[in-house]
Design an enzyme around this catalytic site. Sequence first.
Site, PDB file in Angstrom:
ATOM      1  N   LYS A  13      -8.553  -7.089   4.065  1.00 58.43           N
ATOM      2  CA  LYS A  13      -7.087  -7.012   4.198  1.00 58.43           C
ATOM      3  C   LYS A  13      -6.621  -7.536   5.558  1.00 58.43           C
ATOM      4  CE  LYS A  13      -6.580  -2.579   3.448  1.00 58.43           C
ATOM      5  NZ  LYS A  13      -8.006  -2.179   3.264  1.00 58.43           N
ATOM      6  N   ARG A 143     -14.504   6.952   3.433  1.00 52.14           N
ATOM      7  CA  ARG A 143     -13.303   6.106   3.331  1.00 52.14           C
ATOM      8  C   ARG A 143     -13.185   5.506   1.932  1.00 52.14           C
ATOM      9  NH1 ARG A 143     -14.820   2.410   7.905  1.00 52.14           N
ATOM     10  NH2 ARG A 143     -12.998   1.143   7.432  1.00 52.14           N
TER      11      ARG A 143
HETATM   12  P1  AMP Z   1      -7.757   0.692   8.335  1.00 56.92           P
HETATM   13  O1  AMP Z   1      -7.895  -0.097   9.579  1.00 56.92           O
HETATM   14  O2  AMP Z   1      -6.569   0.310   7.502  1.00 56.92           O
HETATM   15  O3  AMP Z   1      -9.042   0.701   7.519  1.00 56.92           O
HETATM   16  O4  AMP Z   1      -7.488   2.217   8.771  1.00 56.92           O
HETATM   17  C1  AMP Z   1      -8.405   2.907   9.588  1.00 56.92           C
HETATM   18  C2  AMP Z   1      -8.068   4.384   9.598  1.00 56.92           C
HETATM   19  O5  AMP Z   1      -6.750   4.585  10.130  1.00 56.92           O
HETATM   20  C3  AMP Z   1      -8.064   5.088   8.241  1.00 56.92           C
HETATM   21  O6  AMP Z   1      -9.364   5.479   7.821  1.00 56.92           O
HETATM   22  C4  AMP Z   1      -7.168   6.292   8.548  1.00 56.92           C
HETATM   23  O7  AMP Z   1      -7.861   7.256   9.318  1.00 56.92           O
HETATM   24  C5  AMP Z   1      -6.102   5.667   9.447  1.00 56.92           C
HETATM   25  N1  AMP Z   1      -4.977   5.100   8.655  1.00 56.92           N
HETATM   26  C6  AMP Z   1      -4.586   3.802   8.602  1.00 56.92           C
HETATM   27  N2  AMP Z   1      -3.508   3.659   7.828  1.00 56.92           N
HETATM   28  C7  AMP Z   1      -3.208   4.889   7.368  1.00 56.92           C
HETATM   29  C8  AMP Z   1      -2.198   5.401   6.502  1.00 56.92           C
HETATM   30  N3  AMP Z   1      -1.269   4.602   5.940  1.00 56.92           N
HETATM   31  N4  AMP Z   1      -2.192   6.735   6.253  1.00 56.92           N
HETATM   32  C9  AMP Z   1      -3.098   7.561   6.815  1.00 56.92           C
HETATM   33  N5  AMP Z   1      -4.081   7.149   7.621  1.00 56.92           N
HETATM   34  C10 AMP Z   1      -4.140   5.819   7.908  1.00 56.92           C
END
Ligand code: AMP
Length: 187
Positions: A13, A143
């Site tokens: 993404k 995750r």
């Molecule tokens: P990502 O970089 O999108 O994989 O996000 C990394 C981490 O950030 C996730 O595992 C959550 O702990 C937190 N996170 C990111 N976006 C969200 C969201 N929309 N809601 C809740 N936690 C989020």
Amino acid sequence: MKIILLGPPGAGKGTQAENISNNFNIKKISTGDLFRSHIKKNTELGKIAKEYYVKGDLVPDKIPTGMVKEWILNQTDNGWLLDGFPRNIKQAESLNMILDSINSNIDAVLLINVNTELLIKRLLNRQTIEKREDDNLNTIKNRISIYEKETNPLIDFYNEKKILCKIDGNNSIESVFNDIKNHLKNK
Ligand code: AMP
């Protein structure tokens, strides 16, 4: 054009968000990047987020929703891309309310699908390069399972609104981006 990127961790993404943002000249927000930046700077928000982030759990809805709301309401261009938000139905409903309040809407939700084995391989590989705190095997599995439980329901949610486009994310970055461009061409 207003776009949401959906997909499991490791689907690419972030990479495709960058490609779309550059190619279509639209602004993007990544809630994960924002959390990483807050955690790095050890802000109050970062301290709260870190507790959840390091375990691979979702940060409580109020926090990412507030960040996205503020960002969207500050956009002056008629196009944007959300990477990593919404992550569950509650966040999606809040997003609808925010958009309704400014007479706006979502044009496309791009769902990047990748098989689980490849996801784990990619994330473990990323760990050796980016050293993200949440890219170890236990956290990766958490995750992915949270994605399946919390985020998967968004597929039906947006499919019913006829704005969901499914993209095969198992292919190369270039080929995935070509697919995305083909979908967006018709929007
Ligand atoms: P990502 O970089 O999108 O994989 O996000 C990394 C981490 O950030 C996730 O595992 C959550 O702990 C937190 N996170 C990111 N976006 C969200 C969201 N929309 N809601 C809740 N936690 C989020």
